[in-house]
Write an enzyme that holds these catalytic residues in place. Structure first.
Site, PDB file in Angstrom:
ATOM      1  N   ALA A 147       0.824  -1.211   0.000  1.00 36.81           N
ATOM      2  CA  ALA A 147       0.000   0.000   0.000  1.00 36.81           C
ATOM      3  C   ALA A 147       0.857   1.260   0.000  1.00 36.81           C
ATOM      4  CB  ALA A 147      -0.938  -0.004   1.209  1.00 36.81           C
TER       5      ALA A 147
ATOM      6  N   TYR B  43       3.966   1.454  -1.194  1.00 33.62           N
ATOM      7  CA  TYR B  43       4.552   1.525  -2.543  1.00 33.62           C
ATOM      8  C   TYR B  43       3.550   2.144  -3.519  1.00 33.62           C
ATOM      9  CZ  TYR B  43       6.834   0.121  -6.886  1.00 33.62           C
ATOM     10  OH  TYR B  43       7.431   0.142  -8.119  1.00 33.62           O
ATOM     11  N   ASP B  44       2.302   1.674  -3.467  1.00 33.37           N
ATOM     12  CA  ASP B  44       1.287   2.182  -4.383  1.00 33.37           C
ATOM     13  C   ASP B  44       1.055   3.677  -4.189  1.00 33.37           C
ATOM     14  OD1 ASP B  44      -0.783  -0.840  -4.233  1.00 33.37           O
ATOM     15  OD2 ASP B  44       0.988  -0.330  -5.430  1.00 33.37           O
TER      16      ASP B  44
ATOM     17  N   LYS C  99      14.060 -25.847 -13.758  1.00 37.50           N
ATOM     18  CA  LYS C  99      13.650 -25.434 -15.106  1.00 37.50           C
ATOM     19  C   LYS C  99      12.238 -24.865 -15.037  1.00 37.50           C
ATOM     20  CE  LYS C  99      13.292 -27.109 -19.860  1.00 37.50           C
ATOM     21  NZ  LYS C  99      11.896 -26.644 -20.053  1.00 37.50           N
TER      22      LYS C  99
END
Length: 675
Positions: free
Chosen positions: A37, A39-40, A120
């Site tokens: 939140a 970061y947003d 892989k």
């Protein structure tokens, strides 16, 4: 345009640096610096400031991952360094064979190179190019030498840094890795598609590949692709970036630069340790948040990797050890029979759909009558199916205890299901065949093969149009294609003027295809593209090939008696001789433009490597010119290399050539040698 205040300019720079640092911590170190939140919130603040001051937007801003205008098409670009696939191993025996093979190629090692094992990942390979630290291009694998540029879409992948986490980046740097979808993200995508009335994706790999080829990068961003890096190529060292000497160091360098590297990797000293890693993950992998279908094993010492080089398809220093394919039980509902271009009748089991290795499977070949007898197949049988190599579905065995009462053994048809003529089985073959040369299915298959990319490459003639041409009896031989015109094509369903013109033009262009492609397109049994090349090199005209017997053809290195006899018998058949005459009259090429018998062998005994982009010649052209003059072209530099032909943006091959003191040629130098 608004005037930028010094405080806003500083804030934009601070936000950018903080968000880049947070992305590196989250994706590169798996150590988040802040809540999502937070970061947003910071991200949206940066979006608002850049909207207010567009002049502050830079290509490496976190906001530039999303929102670019949709692309109208993808451009094919040459890989700086070929993006090879890996050879597969399916058991310890295959691994031992690989290990013995590479050891024989480097017999005088002072010490073992060691191994690095990595899971892989089941996704799509990408090549990322950075120049002076900035991401400038993202490319799909394509055919290994060329791929599609999808830079706009790659920029939306949050685990791919737009700017390298380094103060003094190299002039150029290339990273290879795997783009993939996590299982939770994949499930959510399919739930959203169901709600929207769209078809579900069959598996995460297909979803990832389809997502990367979206023309609208906003759609790509919404699907939240992830990325693991596994290979790095660097133009040269810098003040704070040393060239890695081992695969393990290369992975650590990738982490340092800001890439996410799969944490489940291990250094191993022996194949026994590799086996332990493989066994450990055979069950643990099922708990991972993404799909993995095997273990990639690479020699750790990069110097040994360089010395081993590549085959035409694979690196000699790496292999993928695949996990055993999934198996599932299902019930055969019916058996259908397909008729191929050679007349072979192939039984196909149609069964209740099951999930195998992440895909939905509802049919599998039963090969031939002998295989049906061996399995004792009855309609209604419950069978165990698997994916051979996790690609091709096959029926493994029958569960007779679940066979319904009254079920009858399946018998191959005695008549061709396409034309109704008797089907035969020769004593020397397991295959049942239709021998009616006029069979519609054989004709259709022959035409589809003739127009295919590896043969005459007639664009626009797909299976549906070919089917219309044969069903209407407009085309009853490949030679009839060269009598088509726009008016005739316009009689077909849903045929427009533009498509008709395109097809007629493509048919005309196909007349310029070389003799070896024409020979391959004829569809002679056992003659693939490589054998066609060998045959035309030894017999540069069709008349020369028609004049020899099978024993003479069999003397060609690489052509066995069975292939030779098949070629001889085909050209002795009167209807095939008539076909050749018609195609010659239509203007197709039945003679090599330059044959080895007349071309001066000025480069005989010389080995060449081509690197970079040449000024006027395509790489394939240069390769062909060298081969026509008796030279050999390889994909990797070694002490046995005579010359390296150098073009623009030459890569690590040039660096190695310089270190070995190998002669370098420009395009002009090469042309001078050829004179």
């Amino acid at each position: 345009m608004n005037t930028v205040s010094s405080s806003d300019q500083a804030r934009v720079q601070e936000l950018r640096q903080l968000l880049q640092k947070a992305s590196y911590a989250y994706y590169g170190l798996d150590a988040p610096l802040m809540e999502d939140a937070v970061y947003d919130q910071l991200y949206h603040e940066l979006v608002d400031l850049e909207a207010q001051y567009p002049q502050l937007i830079t290509p490496d801003s976190p906001t530039q991952r999303v929102g670019e205008r949709p692309a109208t098409q993808f451009v094919s670009v040459q890989h700086r360094i070929p993006l090879y696939s890996l050879e597969n191993a399916f058991d310890r025996g295959d691994m031992d064979t690989w290990d013995e093979r590479w050891h024989k190629l480097v017999p005088n090692l002072s010490q073992e190179p060691g191994y690095v094992t990595e899971l892989k990942i089941d996704g799509s390979a990408l090549a990322l190019t950075y120049e002076n630290g900035l991401l400038v291009r993202g490319t799909t694998r394509g055919d290994g030498t060329k791929g599609e540029e999808i830079t706009q879409n790659v920029r939306t992948i949050r685990s791919i840094p737009l700017r390298l986490n380094i103060e003094h980046p190299p002039e150029w740097l290339e990273v290879r890795g795997e783009a993939f979808l996590g299982l939770q993200v994949f499930d959510q995508i399919n739930r959203d598609r169901i709600q929207a009335g769209e078809a579900e994706f069959a598996n995460p790999r297909n979803a990832a590949a389809g997502t990367l080829r979206q023309l609208d990068s906003k759609v790509v961003a919404e699907r939240k692709l992830d990325f693991f890096a596994y290979t790095i190529h660097i133009s040269g060292p810098t003040d704070d970036l040393a060239l890695p000497q081992t695969q393990w160091q290369a992975l650590e360098t990738l982490k340092q630069l800001g890439f996410r590297v799969n944490p489940n990797r291990r250094q191993c000293e022996s194949l026994a340790e590799v086996q332990t890693y493989y066994d450990d993950w055979s069950l643990k992998r099922l708990d991972l948040p993404y799909l993995t279908d095997g273990v990639v094993i690479k020699l750790d010492n990069l110097g040994v990797q360089d010395e081993l080089g590549f085959t035409q398809k694979f690196p000699r220093w790496a292999i993928a050890w695949k996990y055993p394919p999934e198996e599932a039980a299902t019930r055969i509902e019916q058996i259908t029979v397909n008729v191929g271009r050679t007349g072979a009748l192939t039984p196909v089991a149609e069964f209740k759909p099951v999930q195998l290795a992440g895909t939905t499977v509802s049919r599998a070949t039963l090969h031939n009558r002998d295989r049906i007898s061996e399995l004792d197949i009855h309609i209604g049988d419950t069978v165990v199916v698997r994916k051979a190599g996790e690609i091709i579905p096959e029926v493994l065995r029958v569960l007779p205890e679940l066979r319904p009462a009254g079920a009858q053994p399946y018998q191959m048809p005695t008549a061709c299901p396409s034309c109704g003529q008797p089907a035969v089985q020769l004593e020397t073959e397991a295959v049942t065949r239709c021998v009616n040369a006029s069979c519609p299915a054989i004709l259709r298959g022959s035409l589809i093969h003739w127009v295919s990319r590896g043969a005459l490459d007639i664009d626009g003639l797909g299976e549906k149009i070919v089917g219309q041409l044969t069903d209407s009896q407009m085309v009853q031989s490949v030679a009839d294609l060269y009598e088509l015109n726009e008016d005739k094509l316009m009689d077909l369903d849903r045929m427009g003027t533009k498509l008709a013109r395109k097809i007629v033009s493509a048919i005309a262009t196909s007349k310029q295809q070389p003799w070896h492609r024409v020979l391959y397109g004829l569809g002679i049994r056992h003659v693939g593209s490589v054998n066609a090349q060998l045959l035309t090199e030894n017999y540069p005209t069709v008349d020369a090939l028609m004049a020899v017997d099978g024993d003479k053809i069999a003397t060609i290195h690489g052509i066995g008696p069975e292939i030779a006899q098949s070629v001889y018998e085909w050209f002795q058949t009167p209807t095939n001789q008539t076909l050749i005459q018609r195609l010659q009259s239509a203007g197709l090429q039945f003679e090599a433009i330059v044959s080895e018998s007349t071309q001066p062998q000025t480069l005989s005994g010389k080995t060449f490597v081509i690197t970079g982009t040449l000024p006027t010649l395509k790489r394939d052209q240069a390769k062909q010119m060298i081969q026509d003059a008796g030279g050999k072209v390889t994909g990797s530099v070694s002490k046995n290399t005579s010359y390296v032909v150098v073009g623009a943006d030459a890569g690590s091959k040039l660096t190695k050539a310089q270190s070995l003191g190998i002669n370098q040629l420009s395009e002009a130098d090469l042309l001078a040698l050829l004179q």
